[in-house]
Design a protein around this motif. Sequence first.
Motif, PDB file in Angstrom:
ATOM      1  N   ARG A  52      35.379  53.695  29.019  1.00 48.95           N
ATOM      2  CA  ARG A  52      35.473  53.377  27.595  1.00 48.95           C
ATOM      3  C   ARG A  52      36.790  52.633  27.373  1.00 48.95           C
ATOM      4  O   ARG A  52      37.831  53.039  27.898  1.00 48.95           O
ATOM      5  CB  ARG A  52      35.447  54.708  26.843  1.00 48.95           C
ATOM      6  N   GLY A  53      36.692  51.562  26.627  1.00 50.52           N
ATOM      7  CA  GLY A  53      37.889  50.796  26.273  1.00 50.52           C
ATOM      8  C   GLY A  53      38.479  51.364  24.990  1.00 50.52           C
ATOM      9  O   GLY A  53      37.875  51.250  23.940  1.00 50.52           O
ATOM     10  N   PRO A  54      39.649  52.007  25.080  1.00 50.50           N
ATOM     11  CA  PRO A  54      40.158  52.759  23.921  1.00 50.50           C
ATOM     12  C   PRO A  54      40.856  51.882  22.879  1.00 50.50           C
ATOM     13  O   PRO A  54      42.083  51.872  22.793  1.00 50.50           O
ATOM     14  CB  PRO A  54      41.137  53.751  24.549  1.00 50.50           C
ATOM     15  N   LEU A  95      28.727  59.598  39.671  1.00 45.95           N
ATOM     16  CA  LEU A  95      28.598  58.841  38.422  1.00 45.95           C
ATOM     17  C   LEU A  95      29.925  58.208  38.035  1.00 45.95           C
ATOM     18  O   LEU A  95      30.993  58.768  38.309  1.00 45.95           O
ATOM     19  CB  LEU A  95      28.186  59.777  37.277  1.00 45.95           C
ATOM     20  N   TYR A  96      29.818  57.067  37.396  1.00 49.01           N
ATOM     21  CA  TYR A  96      31.015  56.406  36.879  1.00 49.01           C
ATOM     22  C   TYR A  96      30.661  55.627  35.625  1.00 49.01           C
ATOM     23  O   TYR A  96      29.622  54.989  35.552  1.00 49.01           O
ATOM     24  CB  TYR A  96      31.578  55.454  37.957  1.00 49.01           C
ATOM     25  N   ASN A  97      31.504  55.723  34.617  1.00 46.74           N
ATOM     26  CA  ASN A  97      31.523  54.742  33.520  1.00 46.74           C
ATOM     27  C   ASN A  97      32.836  54.901  32.773  1.00 46.74           C
ATOM     28  O   ASN A  97      33.743  55.592  33.250  1.00 46.74           O
ATOM     29  CB  ASN A  97      30.287  54.835  32.608  1.00 46.74           C
ATOM     30  N   PHE A 111      40.313  46.004  38.147  1.00 48.25           N
ATOM     31  CA  PHE A 111      40.578  47.426  37.838  1.00 48.25           C
ATOM     32  C   PHE A 111      39.286  48.162  37.501  1.00 48.25           C
ATOM     33  O   PHE A 111      39.096  49.307  37.889  1.00 48.25           O
ATOM     34  CB  PHE A 111      41.568  47.522  36.662  1.00 48.25           C
ATOM     35  N   GLN A 112      38.414  47.478  36.763  1.00 46.60           N
ATOM     36  CA  GLN A 112      37.156  48.130  36.382  1.00 46.60           C
ATOM     37  C   GLN A 112      36.242  48.319  37.596  1.00 46.60           C
ATOM     38  O   GLN A 112      35.376  49.191  37.600  1.00 46.60           O
ATOM     39  CB  GLN A 112      36.451  47.329  35.274  1.00 46.60           C
ATOM     40  N   ALA A 113      36.449  47.533  38.638  1.00 47.31           N
ATOM     41  CA  ALA A 113      35.619  47.668  39.840  1.00 47.31           C
ATOM     42  C   ALA A 113      35.977  48.931  40.648  1.00 47.31           C
ATOM     43  O   ALA A 113      35.119  49.494  41.334  1.00 47.31           O
ATOM     44  CB  ALA A 113      35.799  46.431  40.726  1.00 47.31           C
ATOM     45  N   ASP A 157      44.733  49.476  29.623  1.00 41.99           N
ATOM     46  CA  ASP A 157      45.250  48.156  30.020  1.00 41.99           C
ATOM     47  C   ASP A 157      44.377  47.030  29.448  1.00 41.99           C
ATOM     48  O   ASP A 157      44.860  46.074  28.861  1.00 41.99           O
ATOM     49  CB  ASP A 157      45.345  48.051  31.550  1.00 41.99           C
ATOM     50  N   GLU A 158      43.061  47.187  29.598  1.00 40.27           N
ATOM     51  CA  GLU A 158      42.133  46.157  29.112  1.00 40.27           C
ATOM     52  C   GLU A 158      42.297  45.916  27.611  1.00 40.27           C
ATOM     53  O   GLU A 158      42.420  44.774  27.151  1.00 40.27           O
ATOM     54  CB  GLU A 158      40.684  46.597  29.398  1.00 40.27           C
ATOM     55  N   LYS A 159      42.283  47.003  26.858  1.00 43.48           N
ATOM     56  CA  LYS A 159      42.340  46.848  25.403  1.00 43.48           C
ATOM     57  C   LYS A 159      43.679  46.269  24.979  1.00 43.48           C
ATOM     58  O   LYS A 159      43.758  45.474  24.052  1.00 43.48           O
ATOM     59  CB  LYS A 159      42.042  48.176  24.714  1.00 43.48           C
TER      60      LYS A 159
HETATM   61  N1  TRP Z   1      35.324  47.858  29.673  1.00 48.16           N
HETATM   62  C1  TRP Z   1      34.724  49.011  29.025  1.00 48.16           C
HETATM   63  C2  TRP Z   1      34.893  48.895  27.504  1.00 48.16           C
HETATM   64  O1  TRP Z   1      35.481  48.002  26.997  1.00 48.16           O
HETATM   65  C3  TRP Z   1      35.269  50.300  29.545  1.00 48.16           C
HETATM   66  C4  TRP Z   1      34.786  50.618  30.945  1.00 48.16           C
HETATM   67  C5  TRP Z   1      35.554  50.773  32.072  1.00 48.16           C
HETATM   68  C6  TRP Z   1      33.436  50.825  31.357  1.00 48.16           C
HETATM   69  N2  TRP Z   1      34.792  51.068  33.146  1.00 48.16           N
HETATM   70  C7  TRP Z   1      33.496  51.098  32.751  1.00 48.16           C
HETATM   71  C8  TRP Z   1      32.212  50.819  30.687  1.00 48.16           C
HETATM   72  C9  TRP Z   1      32.319  51.328  33.464  1.00 48.16           C
HETATM   73  C10 TRP Z   1      31.061  51.053  31.412  1.00 48.16           C
HETATM   74  C11 TRP Z   1      31.117  51.305  32.797  1.00 48.16           C
HETATM   75  O2  TRP Z   1      34.422  49.739  26.779  1.00 48.16           O
END
Ligand code: TRP
Length: 367
Positions: free
Chosen positions: A68-70, A64-66, A186-188, A103-105
């Motif tokens: 969160r953008g903090p 599993l992977y997901n 990076f998210q990939a 990094d994204e946020k």
């Molecule tokens: N980009 C997502 C966000 O802004 C955070 C995130 C990183 C994410 N990897 C993910 C969300 C994979 C869902 C699945 O919240």
Amino acid sequence: MKGDIDYAKLVKQFGTELIDAKLLARFEKHSGELHYLLKRGIYFSHRDMNFVFDEYDKGNPFYLYNGRGPSGHTHIGHLTQFIFTKWMQDKFQCPYYFQLTDDEKFLFNFDLDLEQARFYGRENALDLIATGFDPKKTHIIMDSYHARTIYPLAIQVAKRITFSTAKAVFGFTNSTNIGSIFFTSFQAVPAFLHSVRKGRNVPCVIPLAIDQDAHFRVARDVLPKLGFLKPGILHSRFLPGLQQGGKMSASDPESALYTVDEPKVIKKKLQNAFTGGRGNAAEQRKLGGQPEICSIFANYQLILIPQQDKLDALEKRCRSGDMLCGECKNICIELATKFLTEHQAKREKARDVFDEFLLKEEDITIE
Ligand code: TRP
């Protein structure tokens, strides 16, 4: 839960598939029961989950992977993703990678500095840990911290994405900063990181909110070119916020309950919340309430009332006009306060074990 969003159109536009009875049966076959978020159609669409289950049936289990953008504290909507993912981990015994995109946020939000994003990343991780994930199977990635592991893989992805694709998918312009343009690579990475670490292709499943699908439309094109599988995706609906027509937003504290909210804040937010009530009490007794547009009911559905019979009973009382919004809000305040107080206790304990959950990086030498 329907709001104004046309989900059939979304599915068509992005070429995803609806989660149908046949697919639900495949979940049920392995898990023994269906999670309430699946039963209620909060997770409603997918990519390639039949392939993932085919592999599973052949003895090739998934991970599993997901993430969160903090950019702020965790709200109830984020927590539903954690709750569902934890259920998947329990039922399918999966390794799980959780990416905090500090990094994204930082890159996308002009007002946020990196220290703040990292601070919230740590805080968000406490909520994740408090949900009960298995420390042996759960790996938290903080992008700027784990760059040594992520970067060499991200550039493999980045090399195969043109600016024209990134523009078309994310709407970038000439004035977008170049860090933002690079970010999707990076998210990939966590979508194939486990395969890299295992030295063989392991299927990946990503439960996410539908707005995050864009990143994986790009990643799913690139990964096979690098010799990896396309990840399976499970899409959840947009989660309605506490105000009329809005969605839960990490940047608007009034739009949702947050995991750090104290009882008096919970009470105030819920008392001010938008409901499906009528103009006055007499009218409501006659016509009944409208749970389908009510933010209080959405909170029940998403998190506060997983038990179907209990939810059905409340819905019936609302629709018949027997229960008015004041009474219902009091019920919601009580449930939310109990839920969040318990969560907060676990959240504080999580501080002591945070380090155990961080992804352990391999020793890397330069040859
Ligand atoms: N980009 C997502 C966000 O802004 C955070 C995130 C990183 C994410 N990897 C993910 C969300 C994979 C869902 C699945 O919240």
